[in-house]
Write a protein that holds these residues in place. Structure first.
Motif, PDB file in Angstrom:
ATOM      1  N   GLY A 139       0.836  -1.190   0.000  1.00 25.74           N
ATOM      2  CA  GLY A 139       0.000   0.000   0.000  1.00 25.74           C
ATOM      3  C   GLY A 139       0.868   1.236   0.000  1.00 25.74           C
ATOM      4  N   PHE A 140       0.297   2.355   0.426  1.00 24.20           N
ATOM      5  CA  PHE A 140       1.009   3.626   0.370  1.00 24.20           C
ATOM      6  C   PHE A 140       0.775   4.423   1.641  1.00 24.20           C
ATOM      7  CE2 PHE A 140       0.249   2.263  -3.949  1.00 24.20           C
ATOM      8  CZ  PHE A 140       1.487   2.476  -4.550  1.00 24.20           C
ATOM      9  N   GLN A 141       1.641   5.420   1.823  1.00 27.58           N
ATOM     10  CA  GLN A 141       1.480   6.282   2.980  1.00 27.58           C
ATOM     11  C   GLN A 141       1.814   7.723   2.634  1.00 27.58           C
ATOM     12  OE1 GLN A 141       5.468   4.661   5.081  1.00 27.58           O
ATOM     13  NE2 GLN A 141       4.373   6.132   6.337  1.00 27.58           N
ATOM     14  N   PHE A 142       1.164   8.621   3.364  1.00 27.89           N
ATOM     15  CA  PHE A 142       1.478  10.041   3.351  1.00 27.89           C
ATOM     16  C   PHE A 142       2.090  10.371   4.702  1.00 27.89           C
ATOM     17  CE2 PHE A 142       0.045  14.085   5.151  1.00 27.89           C
ATOM     18  CZ  PHE A 142       0.704  14.969   4.319  1.00 27.89           C
ATOM     19  N   SER A 143       3.209  11.076   4.710  1.00 24.80           N
ATOM     20  CA  SER A 143       3.854  11.420   5.975  1.00 24.80           C
ATOM     21  C   SER A 143       4.443  12.816   5.891  1.00 24.80           C
ATOM     22  CB  SER A 143       4.961  10.416   6.320  1.00 24.80           C
ATOM     23  OG  SER A 143       5.571  10.750   7.551  1.00 24.80           O
ATOM     24  N   LEU A 144       4.116  13.636   6.880  1.00 29.93           N
ATOM     25  CA  LEU A 144       4.635  14.991   6.974  1.00 29.93           C
ATOM     26  C   LEU A 144       5.844  14.968   7.905  1.00 29.93           C
ATOM     27  CD1 LEU A 144       4.153  17.955   6.092  1.00 29.93           C
ATOM     28  CD2 LEU A 144       2.778  18.228   8.172  1.00 29.93           C
ATOM     29  N   PHE A 145       7.003  14.553   7.350  1.00 31.19           N
ATOM     30  CA  PHE A 145       8.281  14.520   8.073  1.00 31.19           C
ATOM     31  C   PHE A 145       8.228  13.637   9.319  1.00 31.19           C
ATOM     32  CE2 PHE A 145       7.597  18.947   6.459  1.00 31.19           C
ATOM     33  CZ  PHE A 145       8.232  18.738   5.242  1.00 31.19           C
ATOM     34  N   GLY A 146       7.383  12.607   9.288  1.00 28.08           N
ATOM     35  CA  GLY A 146       7.263  11.696  10.413  1.00 28.08           C
ATOM     36  C   GLY A 146       6.418  12.208  11.559  1.00 28.08           C
ATOM     37  N   LEU A 147       5.873  13.418  11.435  1.00 20.83           N
ATOM     38  CA  LEU A 147       5.109  14.037  12.517  1.00 20.83           C
ATOM     39  C   LEU A 147       3.611  13.767  12.408  1.00 20.83           C
ATOM     40  CD1 LEU A 147       6.959  17.455  12.655  1.00 20.83           C
ATOM     41  CD2 LEU A 147       7.094  15.601  14.330  1.00 20.83           C
ATOM     42  N   ALA A 148       3.127  13.560  11.215  1.00 19.38           N
ATOM     43  CA  ALA A 148       1.708  13.292  10.999  1.00 19.38           C
ATOM     44  C   ALA A 148       1.559  12.601   9.655  1.00 19.38           C
ATOM     45  CB  ALA A 148       0.886  14.585  11.026  1.00 19.38           C
ATOM     46  N   GLY A 149       0.593  11.712   9.562  1.00 23.74           N
ATOM     47  CA  GLY A 149       0.400  11.028   8.295  1.00 23.74           C
ATOM     48  C   GLY A 149      -0.604   9.905   8.393  1.00 23.74           C
ATOM     49  N   VAL A 150      -0.802   9.254   7.255  1.00 21.37           N
ATOM     50  CA  VAL A 150      -1.753   8.154   7.142  1.00 21.37           C
ATOM     51  C   VAL A 150      -1.121   7.060   6.301  1.00 21.37           C
ATOM     52  CG1 VAL A 150      -4.016   7.423   6.313  1.00 21.37           C
ATOM     53  CG2 VAL A 150      -3.745   9.686   7.329  1.00 21.37           C
ATOM     54  N   THR A 151      -1.306   5.816   6.714  1.00 24.14           N
ATOM     55  CA  THR A 151      -0.871   4.655   5.942  1.00 24.14           C
ATOM     56  C   THR A 151      -2.077   3.784   5.663  1.00 24.14           C
ATOM     57  OG1 THR A 151       1.326   4.634   6.962  1.00 24.14           O
ATOM     58  CG2 THR A 151       0.584   2.590   5.924  1.00 24.14           C
ATOM     59  N   ALA A 152      -2.227   3.371   4.409  1.00 22.23           N
ATOM     60  CA  ALA A 152      -3.294   2.449   4.014  1.00 22.23           C
ATOM     61  C   ALA A 152      -2.657   1.348   3.173  1.00 22.23           C
ATOM     62  CB  ALA A 152      -4.377   3.175   3.220  1.00 22.23           C
ATOM     63  N   ALA A 153      -2.685   0.123   3.687  1.00 24.14           N
ATOM     64  CA  ALA A 153      -2.033  -0.992   3.003  1.00 24.14           C
ATOM     65  C   ALA A 153      -2.713  -2.288   3.419  1.00 24.14           C
ATOM     66  CB  ALA A 153      -0.550  -1.050   3.338  1.00 24.14           C
ATOM     67  N   ALA A 154      -2.605  -3.296   2.550  1.00 20.17           N
ATOM     68  CA  ALA A 154      -3.228  -4.581   2.854  1.00 20.17           C
ATOM     69  C   ALA A 154      -2.632  -5.198   4.108  1.00 20.17           C
ATOM     70  CB  ALA A 154      -3.067  -5.528   1.665  1.00 20.17           C
ATOM     71  N   THR A 155      -1.308  -5.105   4.272  1.00 17.45           N
ATOM     72  CA  THR A 155      -0.655  -5.732   5.414  1.00 17.45           C
ATOM     73  C   THR A 155      -0.749  -4.874   6.668  1.00 17.45           C
ATOM     74  OG1 THR A 155       0.886  -6.894   3.955  1.00 17.45           O
ATOM     75  CG2 THR A 155       1.511  -6.673   6.258  1.00 17.45           C
ATOM     76  N   GLU A 156      -0.419  -3.596   6.567  1.00 16.02           N
ATOM     77  CA  GLU A 156      -0.493  -2.724   7.746  1.00 16.02           C
ATOM     78  C   GLU A 156      -1.918  -2.417   8.163  1.00 16.02           C
ATOM     79  OE1 GLU A 156       3.628  -1.700   6.160  1.00 16.02           O
ATOM     80  OE2 GLU A 156       1.678  -2.199   5.318  1.00 16.02           O
ATOM     81  N   GLY A 157      -2.851  -2.446   7.216  1.00 13.81           N
ATOM     82  CA  GLY A 157      -4.206  -2.001   7.499  1.00 13.81           C
ATOM     83  C   GLY A 157      -4.287  -0.501   7.370  1.00 13.81           C
ATOM     84  N   LEU A 158      -5.007   0.143   8.270  1.00 14.05           N
ATOM     85  CA  LEU A 158      -5.153   1.597   8.266  1.00 14.05           C
ATOM     86  C   LEU A 158      -4.484   2.145   9.515  1.00 14.05           C
ATOM     87  CD1 LEU A 158      -6.408   4.099   6.896  1.00 14.05           C
ATOM     88  CD2 LEU A 158      -8.433   3.736   8.324  1.00 14.05           C
TER      89      LEU A 158
END
Length: 270
Positions: free
Chosen positions: A198-217
């Motif tokens: 899957g993929f993730q959005f991350s603002l320098f490690g301070l805030a973000g979202v990950t959506a992936a089959a393995t990690e989940g949400l």
């Protein structure tokens, strides 16, 4: 809608952060602790004997860090053993003395300042043999190799997450307590999730979202992770980690007595 967010959603998120951290902090505060120099660093018995196991092996471990930070975070590392090799090579990032990236023959599955490691990944045979050169190459080109920042990264968990993204064949995902796993660089906002599913959005490690089959949400706030794993149902919470099914099948640790003295200093001499 805005009223619902302020009245219910934000307090719920705050509770999911604060309560687990209070529980984890109380656990660390009441635990018996030795100074890191006198703590255990020896093998827990999860890595196969390299002499008896001729197959190639890749393993990834994580253990709670020493002191109060153990209420929040783990330290992770990766070890490899090519087919027929007499021992393991351990790759990790640490925040003291010299270059942060360390390549050594230290105990592959050792306690970390007295804290027992958890096995996150175990790949053997042809799959491991094919992935080992990719892991080594990824470690050598790690972009944060000249810096160490405890929070929000780059740190030890940023390093292992980098290798996971560069070698998606591993299918590795790190626990919610791996603070720094969501640091993807100072010049990137989007990346593959560490598992490659899957993929993730991350603002320098301070805030973000990950959506992936393995990690989940997963939701990342100030390096802390709240999430849901759908494949192996579990709630991911800061400090505590997972509540639900384990991410991997547990491995039985052989019973073994603690050594009389096994310290970081004694290992450095060996």
């Amino acid at each position: 809608m805005r009223r619902l967010i302020y009245r219910y959603l934000l307090p719920a998120i705050a509770a999911l952060i604060a309560l687990p951290l209070m529980v984890s902090g109380a656990s660390v505060a009441t635990a018996e602790r030795k100074h890191w120099s006198n703590a255990r660093w020896d093998s827990i018995g999860l890595a196969p004997d390299p002499v008896a196991t001729q197959d190639a092996v890749i393993q990834v471990y994580a253990a709670r860090v020493w002191g109060w930070r153990g209420a929040l975070a783990v330290h992770s590392w990766i070890v490899v053993k090519p087919a027929g090799a007499p021992g393991y090579t351990r790759y990790e990032v640490v925040g003291w003395g010299g270059s942060p990236v360390r390549v050594s023959q230290r105990v592959p599955d050792g306690y970390w300042a007295g804290n027992a490691p958890e096995l996150l990944l175990d790949v053997r045979g042809p799959d491991a043999a094919a992935a080992i050169p990719l892991v080594i190459a990824a470690a050598e080109r790690y972009p944060g190799r000249d810096a160490y920042v405890m929070w929000p990264g780059p740190n030890s968990n940023s390093f292992v997450a980098w290798i996971a993204r560069e070698v998606p064949e591993l299918g590795l995902h790190l626990p919610p307590t791996a603070i720094g796993k969501d640091w993807i660089g100072h010049d990137r906002l989007f990346a593959r999730a560490p598992s490659g599913t899957g993929f993730q959005f991350s603002l320098f490690g301070l805030a973000g979202v990950t959506a992936a089959a393995t990690e989940g949400l997963e939701l990342n706030l100030l390096g802390l992770t709240i999430g849901l794993d759908f494949l192996r149902p579990a709630l991911k919470l800061p400090g505590i980690g997972r509540l639900g099914m384990p991410a991997v099948e547990p491995v039985r640790v052989p019973d073994a007595p603690a050594p009389a003295v096994t310290t970081e200093a004694s290992q450095a001499k060996s």
